[in-house]
Design a protein around this motif. Structure first.
Motif, PDB file in Angstrom:
ATOM      1  N   THR A  22       0.840  -1.201   0.000  1.00  0.00           N
ATOM      2  CA  THR A  22       0.000   0.000   0.000  1.00  0.00           C
ATOM      3  C   THR A  22       0.872   1.246   0.000  1.00  0.00           C
ATOM      4  OG1 THR A  22      -1.673  -1.218   1.226  1.00  0.00           O
ATOM      5  CG2 THR A  22      -1.873   1.162   1.236  1.00  0.00           C
ATOM      6  N   ASP A  23       1.950   1.217   0.776  1.00  0.00           N
ATOM      7  CA  ASP A  23       2.868   2.360   0.815  1.00  0.00           C
ATOM      8  C   ASP A  23       3.469   2.629  -0.562  1.00  0.00           C
ATOM      9  OD1 ASP A  23       2.484   2.807   3.527  1.00  0.00           O
ATOM     10  OD2 ASP A  23       4.139   1.493   4.106  1.00  0.00           O
ATOM     11  N   ASP A  24       3.862   1.572  -1.265  1.00  0.00           N
ATOM     12  CA  ASP A  24       4.431   1.730  -2.606  1.00  0.00           C
ATOM     13  C   ASP A  24       3.412   2.350  -3.565  1.00  0.00           C
ATOM     14  OD1 ASP A  24       6.880   0.640  -1.862  1.00  0.00           O
ATOM     15  OD2 ASP A  24       6.257  -1.397  -2.388  1.00  0.00           O
ATOM     16  N   LEU A  25       2.173   1.895  -3.487  1.00  0.00           N
ATOM     17  CA  LEU A  25       1.129   2.426  -4.364  1.00  0.00           C
ATOM     18  C   LEU A  25       0.848   3.896  -4.059  1.00  0.00           C
ATOM     19  CD1 LEU A  25      -1.370  -0.582  -4.323  1.00  0.00           C
ATOM     20  CD2 LEU A  25       0.119   0.110  -6.205  1.00  0.00           C
ATOM     21  N   ILE A  26       0.798   4.236  -2.771  1.00  0.00           N
ATOM     22  CA  ILE A  26       0.554   5.629  -2.384  1.00  0.00           C
ATOM     23  C   ILE A  26       1.703   6.515  -2.841  1.00  0.00           C
ATOM     24  CG2 ILE A  26       0.369   7.209  -0.409  1.00  0.00           C
ATOM     25  CD1 ILE A  26      -1.156   4.931   1.031  1.00  0.00           C
ATOM     26  N   LEU A  27       2.933   6.069  -2.610  1.00  0.00           N
ATOM     27  CA  LEU A  27       4.101   6.860  -2.995  1.00  0.00           C
ATOM     28  C   LEU A  27       4.134   7.081  -4.503  1.00  0.00           C
ATOM     29  CD1 LEU A  27       6.657   8.304  -2.139  1.00  0.00           C
ATOM     30  CD2 LEU A  27       7.869   6.123  -2.297  1.00  0.00           C
ATOM     31  N   THR A  28       3.868   6.044  -5.270  1.00  0.00           N
ATOM     32  CA  THR A  28       3.847   6.171  -6.731  1.00  0.00           C
ATOM     33  C   THR A  28       2.772   7.158  -7.173  1.00  0.00           C
ATOM     34  OG1 THR A  28       4.639   3.909  -6.965  1.00  0.00           O
ATOM     35  CG2 THR A  28       3.616   4.893  -8.888  1.00  0.00           C
ATOM     36  N   SER A  29       1.614   7.085  -6.551  1.00  0.00           N
ATOM     37  CA  SER A  29       0.520   8.010  -6.892  1.00  0.00           C
ATOM     38  C   SER A  29       0.896   9.451  -6.570  1.00  0.00           C
ATOM     39  CB  SER A  29      -0.749   7.633  -6.132  1.00  0.00           C
ATOM     40  OG  SER A  29      -1.167   6.343  -6.486  1.00  0.00           O
ATOM     41  N   LEU A  30       1.508   9.663  -5.408  1.00  0.00           N
ATOM     42  CA  LEU A  30       1.921  11.012  -5.031  1.00  0.00           C
ATOM     43  C   LEU A  30       2.970  11.570  -5.996  1.00  0.00           C
ATOM     44  CD1 LEU A  30       2.099  10.585  -1.168  1.00  0.00           C
ATOM     45  CD2 LEU A  30       0.519  12.061  -2.429  1.00  0.00           C
ATOM     46  N   LEU A  31       3.902  10.721  -6.403  1.00  0.00           N
ATOM     47  CA  LEU A  31       4.921  11.173  -7.350  1.00  0.00           C
ATOM     48  C   LEU A  31       4.297  11.497  -8.710  1.00  0.00           C
ATOM     49  CD1 LEU A  31       7.833   8.738  -6.402  1.00  0.00           C
ATOM     50  CD2 LEU A  31       7.568  11.154  -5.784  1.00  0.00           C
ATOM     51  N   ASP A  32       3.288  10.725  -9.113  1.00  0.00           N
ATOM     52  CA  ASP A  32       2.572  11.017 -10.362  1.00  0.00           C
ATOM     53  C   ASP A  32       1.853  12.365 -10.269  1.00  0.00           C
ATOM     54  OD1 ASP A  32       3.429   8.652 -11.488  1.00  0.00           O
ATOM     55  OD2 ASP A  32       1.534   7.587 -11.147  1.00  0.00           O
ATOM     56  N   ILE A  33       1.218  12.615  -9.127  1.00  0.00           N
ATOM     57  CA  ILE A  33       0.518  13.890  -8.927  1.00  0.00           C
ATOM     58  C   ILE A  33       1.517  15.046  -8.993  1.00  0.00           C
ATOM     59  CG2 ILE A  33      -0.703  15.318  -7.232  1.00  0.00           C
ATOM     60  CD1 ILE A  33      -2.045  12.678  -6.273  1.00  0.00           C
ATOM     61  N   LYS A  34       2.653  14.876  -8.320  1.00  0.00           N
ATOM     62  CA  LYS A  34       3.671  15.933  -8.323  1.00  0.00           C
ATOM     63  C   LYS A  34       4.158  16.220  -9.738  1.00  0.00           C
ATOM     64  CE  LYS A  34       8.147  17.156  -6.460  1.00  0.00           C
ATOM     65  NZ  LYS A  34       9.391  16.658  -5.928  1.00  0.00           N
ATOM     66  N   GLN A  35       4.391  15.159 -10.504  1.00  0.00           N
ATOM     67  CA  GLN A  35       4.849  15.337 -11.881  1.00  0.00           C
ATOM     68  C   GLN A  35       3.785  16.045 -12.722  1.00  0.00           C
ATOM     69  OE1 GLN A  35       5.825  11.694 -13.880  1.00  0.00           O
ATOM     70  NE2 GLN A  35       6.677  12.729 -15.654  1.00  0.00           N
ATOM     71  N   SER A  36       2.524  15.703 -12.514  1.00  0.00           N
ATOM     72  CA  SER A  36       1.442  16.351 -13.256  1.00  0.00           C
ATOM     73  C   SER A  36       1.329  17.828 -12.900  1.00  0.00           C
ATOM     74  CB  SER A  36       0.107  15.658 -12.971  1.00  0.00           C
ATOM     75  OG  SER A  36       0.121  14.350 -13.455  1.00  0.00           O
ATOM     76  N   LEU A  37       1.577  18.151 -11.647  1.00  0.00           N
ATOM     77  CA  LEU A  37       1.522  19.545 -11.222  1.00  0.00           C
ATOM     78  C   LEU A  37       2.684  20.354 -11.788  1.00  0.00           C
ATOM     79  CD1 LEU A  37       0.486  19.069  -7.495  1.00  0.00           C
ATOM     80  CD2 LEU A  37      -0.903  20.113  -9.291  1.00  0.00           C
ATOM     81  N   GLU A  38       3.856  19.728 -11.863  1.00  0.00           N
ATOM     82  CA  GLU A  38       5.043  20.441 -12.336  1.00  0.00           C
ATOM     83  C   GLU A  38       5.040  20.640 -13.848  1.00  0.00           C
ATOM     84  OE1 GLU A  38       8.184  18.081 -10.698  1.00  0.00           O
ATOM     85  OE2 GLU A  38       8.124  19.122  -8.774  1.00  0.00           O
ATOM     86  N   ALA A  39       4.446  19.695 -14.576  1.00  0.00           N
ATOM     87  CA  ALA A  39       4.428  19.793 -16.037  1.00  0.00           C
ATOM     88  C   ALA A  39       3.077  19.312 -16.565  1.00  0.00           C
ATOM     89  CB  ALA A  39       5.562  18.962 -16.628  1.00  0.00           C
ATOM     90  N   PRO A  40       2.023  20.103 -16.359  1.00  0.00           N
ATOM     91  CA  PRO A  40       0.696  19.664 -16.791  1.00  0.00           C
ATOM     92  C   PRO A  40       0.562  19.652 -18.313  1.00  0.00           C
ATOM     93  CG  PRO A  40       0.590  21.905 -15.971  1.00  0.00           C
ATOM     94  CD  PRO A  40       1.986  21.409 -15.737  1.00  0.00           C
TER      95      PRO A  40
END
Length: 85
Positions: A22-40
């Motif tokens: 679950t931690d791995d899935l959450i971390l991956t999702s958060l990193l995806d969100i961060k990437q989307s915010l930085e380069a939408p």
């Protein structure tokens, strides 16, 4: 001309693929969100956010990512200690 071709099929039967925690899935999702915010993408709803909104959301994802990373580290340390005993 005659061609002879043998096909080999291989399916895993003895080795199970690891399931992400679950931690791995959450971390991956958060990193995806961060990437989307930085380069939408231009058509992304994120692109209509004000810079301050994107900046604050990026800070939140970084904070949450750090918490999850620490949790993963603690679990790994605990697991290694348990294996030693």
């Amino acid at each position: 001309a005659e061609r002879i071709c043998d096909t080999i099929s291989w399916f895993q039967t003895h080795v199970k693929m690891p399931v992400p925690s679950t931690d791995d899935l959450i971390l991956t999702s958060l990193l995806d969100i961060k990437q989307s915010l930085e380069a939408p993408a231009p058509s992304s709803p994120v692109s209509v956010f004000a810079d301050t909104h994107a900046t604050e959301l990026t800070k939140i994802t970084e904070i949450l990512s750090n918490i999850v990373r620490k949790n993963i580290e603690i679990k790994e340390i605990t697991k290694s200690i348990q294996q030693e005993n």
